[in-house]
Design a protein around this motif. Structure first.
Motif, PDB file in Angstrom:
ATOM      1  N   LEU A  25       0.728  -1.234   0.030  1.00 28.66           N
ATOM      2  CA  LEU A  25      -0.050   0.067   0.219  1.00 28.66           C
ATOM      3  C   LEU A  25       0.751   1.303   0.030  1.00 28.66           C
ATOM      4  CD1 LEU A  25      -2.898  -0.959   2.260  1.00 28.66           C
ATOM      5  CD2 LEU A  25      -3.163  -0.563  -0.024  1.00 28.66           C
ATOM      6  N   ARG A  26       1.964   1.181   0.656  1.00 29.60           N
ATOM      7  CA  ARG A  26       2.893   2.197   0.741  1.00 29.60           C
ATOM      8  C   ARG A  26       3.623   2.597  -0.601  1.00 29.60           C
ATOM      9  NH1 ARG A  26       4.599   1.458   6.956  1.00 29.60           N
ATOM     10  NH2 ARG A  26       5.675  -0.653   5.878  1.00 29.60           N
ATOM     11  N   PHE A  27       4.070   1.557  -1.117  1.00 29.26           N
ATOM     12  CA  PHE A  27       4.626   1.663  -2.472  1.00 29.26           C
ATOM     13  C   PHE A  27       3.531   1.921  -3.487  1.00 29.26           C
ATOM     14  CE2 PHE A  27       5.277  -0.317  -6.616  1.00 29.26           C
ATOM     15  CZ  PHE A  27       6.671   0.153  -6.900  1.00 29.26           C
ATOM     16  N   LEU A  28       2.399   1.507  -3.424  1.00 29.64           N
ATOM     17  CA  LEU A  28       1.508   2.145  -4.402  1.00 29.64           C
ATOM     18  C   LEU A  28       1.140   3.543  -4.283  1.00 29.64           C
ATOM     19  CD1 LEU A  28      -0.990  -1.065  -4.571  1.00 29.64           C
ATOM     20  CD2 LEU A  28       0.691  -0.221  -6.354  1.00 29.64           C
ATOM     21  N   ALA A  29       1.134   4.082  -2.889  1.00 29.84           N
ATOM     22  CA  ALA A  29       0.805   5.453  -2.547  1.00 29.84           C
ATOM     23  C   ALA A  29       1.851   6.442  -2.966  1.00 29.84           C
ATOM     24  CB  ALA A  29       0.283   5.555  -1.248  1.00 29.84           C
ATOM     25  N   ALA A  30       3.219   5.862  -2.783  1.00 31.07           N
ATOM     26  CA  ALA A  30       4.287   6.580  -3.284  1.00 31.07           C
ATOM     27  C   ALA A  30       4.282   6.680  -4.693  1.00 31.07           C
ATOM     28  CB  ALA A  30       5.546   5.990  -2.878  1.00 31.07           C
ATOM     29  N   SER A  31       4.001   5.658  -5.569  1.00 31.49           N
ATOM     30  CA  SER A  31       4.142   5.596  -6.804  1.00 31.49           C
ATOM     31  C   SER A  31       2.783   6.647  -7.481  1.00 31.49           C
ATOM     32  CB  SER A  31       3.772   4.048  -7.492  1.00 31.49           C
ATOM     33  OG  SER A  31       5.022   3.506  -7.095  1.00 31.49           O
ATOM     34  N   PRO A  61       2.952  13.930 -19.814  1.00 38.35           N
ATOM     35  CA  PRO A  61       2.689  13.236 -18.297  1.00 38.35           C
ATOM     36  C   PRO A  61       3.073  11.606 -18.125  1.00 38.35           C
ATOM     37  CG  PRO A  61       0.911  14.854 -18.662  1.00 38.35           C
ATOM     38  CD  PRO A  61       1.580  14.545 -20.067  1.00 38.35           C
ATOM     39  N   LEU A  62       2.476  11.215 -19.337  1.00 36.91           N
ATOM     40  CA  LEU A  62       2.589   9.434 -19.220  1.00 36.91           C
ATOM     41  C   LEU A  62       4.369   9.268 -19.370  1.00 36.91           C
ATOM     42  CD1 LEU A  62      -0.525   8.186 -20.546  1.00 36.91           C
ATOM     43  CD2 LEU A  62       0.254   8.165 -18.331  1.00 36.91           C
ATOM     44  N   ALA A  63       4.845   9.972 -20.407  1.00 39.56           N
ATOM     45  CA  ALA A  63       6.155   9.918 -20.733  1.00 39.56           C
ATOM     46  C   ALA A  63       7.181  10.376 -19.525  1.00 39.56           C
ATOM     47  CB  ALA A  63       6.651  10.562 -21.895  1.00 39.56           C
ATOM     48  N   LEU A  64       6.681  11.249 -18.773  1.00 39.47           N
ATOM     49  CA  LEU A  64       7.612  11.725 -17.808  1.00 39.47           C
ATOM     50  C   LEU A  64       7.368  10.407 -16.491  1.00 39.47           C
ATOM     51  CD1 LEU A  64       9.186  13.638 -16.004  1.00 39.47           C
ATOM     52  CD2 LEU A  64       6.946  14.917 -15.527  1.00 39.47           C
ATOM     53  N   PHE A  65       6.151  10.048 -16.338  1.00 37.41           N
ATOM     54  CA  PHE A  65       5.891   8.672 -15.327  1.00 37.41           C
ATOM     55  C   PHE A  65       6.713   7.422 -15.787  1.00 37.41           C
ATOM     56  CE2 PHE A  65       3.722   5.072 -14.260  1.00 37.41           C
ATOM     57  CZ  PHE A  65       3.723   4.944 -12.798  1.00 37.41           C
ATOM     58  N   CYS A  66       6.710   7.220 -16.855  1.00 39.11           N
ATOM     59  CA  CYS A  66       7.583   6.006 -17.278  1.00 39.11           C
ATOM     60  C   CYS A  66       8.985   6.232 -17.248  1.00 39.11           C
ATOM     61  CB  CYS A  66       7.199   5.714 -18.792  1.00 39.11           C
ATOM     62  SG  CYS A  66       5.481   5.137 -19.037  1.00 39.11           S
ATOM     63  N   ALA A  67       9.541   7.461 -17.440  1.00 37.73           N
ATOM     64  CA  ALA A  67      10.950   7.748 -17.630  1.00 37.73           C
ATOM     65  C   ALA A  67      11.512   8.076 -16.257  1.00 37.73           C
ATOM     66  CB  ALA A  67      11.247   9.216 -18.091  1.00 37.73           C
ATOM     67  N   SER A  68      10.585   8.521 -15.189  1.00 35.91           N
ATOM     68  CA  SER A  68      11.111   8.985 -13.855  1.00 35.91           C
ATOM     69  C   SER A  68      10.923   7.749 -12.756  1.00 35.91           C
ATOM     70  CB  SER A  68      10.487  10.209 -13.296  1.00 35.91           C
ATOM     71  OG  SER A  68       9.134   9.951 -13.198  1.00 35.91           O
ATOM     72  N   LEU A  69       9.779   6.826 -12.933  1.00 35.53           N
ATOM     73  CA  LEU A  69       9.687   5.981 -12.014  1.00 35.53           C
ATOM     74  C   LEU A  69      10.777   4.860 -11.808  1.00 35.53           C
ATOM     75  CD1 LEU A  69       7.632   4.544 -10.057  1.00 35.53           C
ATOM     76  CD2 LEU A  69       6.846   3.274 -11.773  1.00 35.53           C
ATOM     77  N   PRO A  70      11.277   4.415 -12.793  1.00 28.52           N
ATOM     78  CA  PRO A  70      12.459   3.343 -12.641  1.00 28.52           C
ATOM     79  C   PRO A  70      13.569   4.185 -11.898  1.00 28.52           C
ATOM     80  CG  PRO A  70      11.605   3.162 -14.945  1.00 28.52           C
ATOM     81  CD  PRO A  70      11.103   4.455 -14.454  1.00 28.52           C
ATOM     82  N   VAL A  71      14.096   5.151 -12.620  1.00 25.57           N
ATOM     83  CA  VAL A  71      15.200   6.161 -11.877  1.00 25.57           C
ATOM     84  C   VAL A  71      14.836   6.363 -10.219  1.00 25.57           C
ATOM     85  CG1 VAL A  71      16.341   8.024 -11.853  1.00 25.57           C
ATOM     86  CG2 VAL A  71      15.778   7.112 -13.848  1.00 25.57           C
ATOM     87  N   THR A  72      13.737   6.706  -9.874  1.00 20.72           N
ATOM     88  CA  THR A  72      13.316   7.055  -8.615  1.00 20.72           C
ATOM     89  C   THR A  72      13.132   5.718  -7.808  1.00 20.72           C
ATOM     90  OG1 THR A  72      11.826   8.853  -9.558  1.00 20.72           O
ATOM     91  CG2 THR A  72      11.308   8.082  -7.222  1.00 20.72           C
TER      92      THR A  72
END
Length: 409
Positions: A53-59, A350-361
């Motif tokens: 739940l915390r992981f999903l909330a942070a994402s 926004p979706l491209a930013l999400f896909c690019a930033s989530l793995p790095v984060t």
């Protein structure tokens, strides 16, 4: 679990008991017994879903921020879908409900004030300190438009370091000034002082032996009244206390945090009919004439989140067995996203930013957990920390908290 609930709701005593309860009070009391049975059955399980739940909330915070950071705040889909809150708002609500539940348990089961305080400090500050230091000395130093000497000696640079002590500052000189969301380096940090304030309130209630169901019912009711009635009455919607606490948002998060705390205490000592009457009166007075949908969100979110936390989801409960990266995602996501926009341009979707930033984060968060947060938590058993705890126990007049049998969760 289903058998336990069924046994409760089919008990032969129910018709006689319910017959003596009248009107809405009877319905409230009946529902409370079902909720109680559910929590008893759920808490007998050793596994829980707090980590996922915390992981999903942070994402979800990261996803939601992709829209304002690319100049598309009005297109944020969660706000349009729910009509209640943005994705970031919903995610922070989940965080605060879980925190209220777990921090109350931590306080009830701590060996004393020093033990509780040291655990909170070791969980929060080491990861934050490293994040702030890296932001200033690496990210800011490379991306600023100023000369290095001017950047390092700029008042805003020194001020940004105060984030380590939760005096929140958002800007670094010459950094992200041309982004679609200009200037802000880490806009997620504002919730941390609010959460620490909640920690202090829980500790204070524990010290005065008031961390119990009845007091928490009154406390939650007071939070409802202040949020739904007090803030509009006194025009505090845009007020900020001590430059760190937005009053309206802090009150909302207090409702959620202490709602989670009440559910933890409810698992130890069930709400009785007097408690339910008090909650009902608080609710009726607080929400009369307000947006019913929003009121239901604030009041029912704790129950929904904690129920999901103990739902039987099989292997999902093992999600965090290798570590909890949710805190790292929360504190690193915003600067990573702003950096992506800086290099990829303001026209990134926004979706491209999400896909690019989530793995790095996630990578930075995993490194933070492995090399900063987890070792910091291990310091709790270090001789120097134990010695500090003993010294603090002598200095603090009330050094122990009420004894409590740990609830199984």
């Amino acid at each position: 679990m289903e058998n336990k609930i069924r046994a409760l709701t089919t008990n032969r005593r129910w018709p006689r008991i319910f017959k003596h309860a009248t009107g809405r009070l009877g319905h409230l009391w009946y529902i409370s017994q079902i909720v109680t049975a559910t929590f008893i059955a759920l808490r007998m399980q050793r596994d829980n879903n707090f980590d996922i739940l915390r992981f999903l909330a942070a994402s979800l915070v990261l996803f939601s921020h992709c829209y304002p950071l690319t100049g598309h705040e009005a297109a944020e889909p969660i706000a349009a879908l729910t009509g209640i809150d943005s994705g970031g708002g919903l995610a922070v609500a989940i965080f605060f409900v879980i925190s209220g539940y777990l921090i109350t348990g931590s306080c009830k089961n701590s060996n004393g004030v020093a033990d509780y305080a040291i655990k909170r400090v070791l969980r929060l500050f080491p990861g934050l300190a490293v994040c702030v230091a890296l932001t200033v000395l690496v990210l800011g130093a490379f991306l600023t438009t100023l000369h290095m000497w001017a950047y390092l000696h700029h008042p805003l640079t020194r001020a940004y370091l105060s984030n380590i002590w939760l005096f929140i500052r958002y800007t670094l000189p010459g950094v992200f000034e041309s982004n679609a969301y200009p200037g802000a380096v880490n806009g997620s940090l504002w919730t941390l002082p609010v959460e620490v304030l909640m920690y202090v309130i829980v500790l204070a209630l524990g010290i005065v032996r008031a961390l119990n169901t009845r007091v928490m019912v009154i406390f939650v009711g007071a939070c409802w009244l202040f949020y739904f009635r007090g803030i509009p009455a006194f025009g505090l919607q845009s007020a900020v206390w001590h430059n760190n606490f937005p009053v309206a948002e802090s009150a909302k998060l207090a409702c959620l945090f202490f709602g989670g705390a009440l559910l933890y205490l409810h698992g130890l000592s069930k709400l009785n009919r007097v408690d339910l009457v008090m909650l009902a009166v608080f609710a009726i007075v607080a929400v009369r004439g307000t947006d019913a949908q929003h009121a239901a969100y604030i009041m029912l979110a704790p129950l929904i989140v904690i129920t999901l936390a103990f739902a039987s989801l099989g292997r999902v409960a093992q999600f965090g067995k290798h570590g909890d990266i949710s805190y790292g995602i929360y504190i690193y996501a915003f600067p990573v996203q702003q950096t992506m926009v800086h290099f990829l341009g303001n026209d990134i979707s926004p979706l491209a930013l999400f896909c690019a930033s989530l793995p790095v984060t996630c990578l930075l968060s995993a490194l933070s957990w492995r090399f900063v947060e987890k070792p910091a938590l291990g310091l709790k058993k270090h001789r120097a920390v134990l010695a500090l705890e003993r010294r603090l126990s002598h200095l603090i007049p009330v050094a122990t908290l009420p004894a409590n049998k740990p609830a199984r969760n």
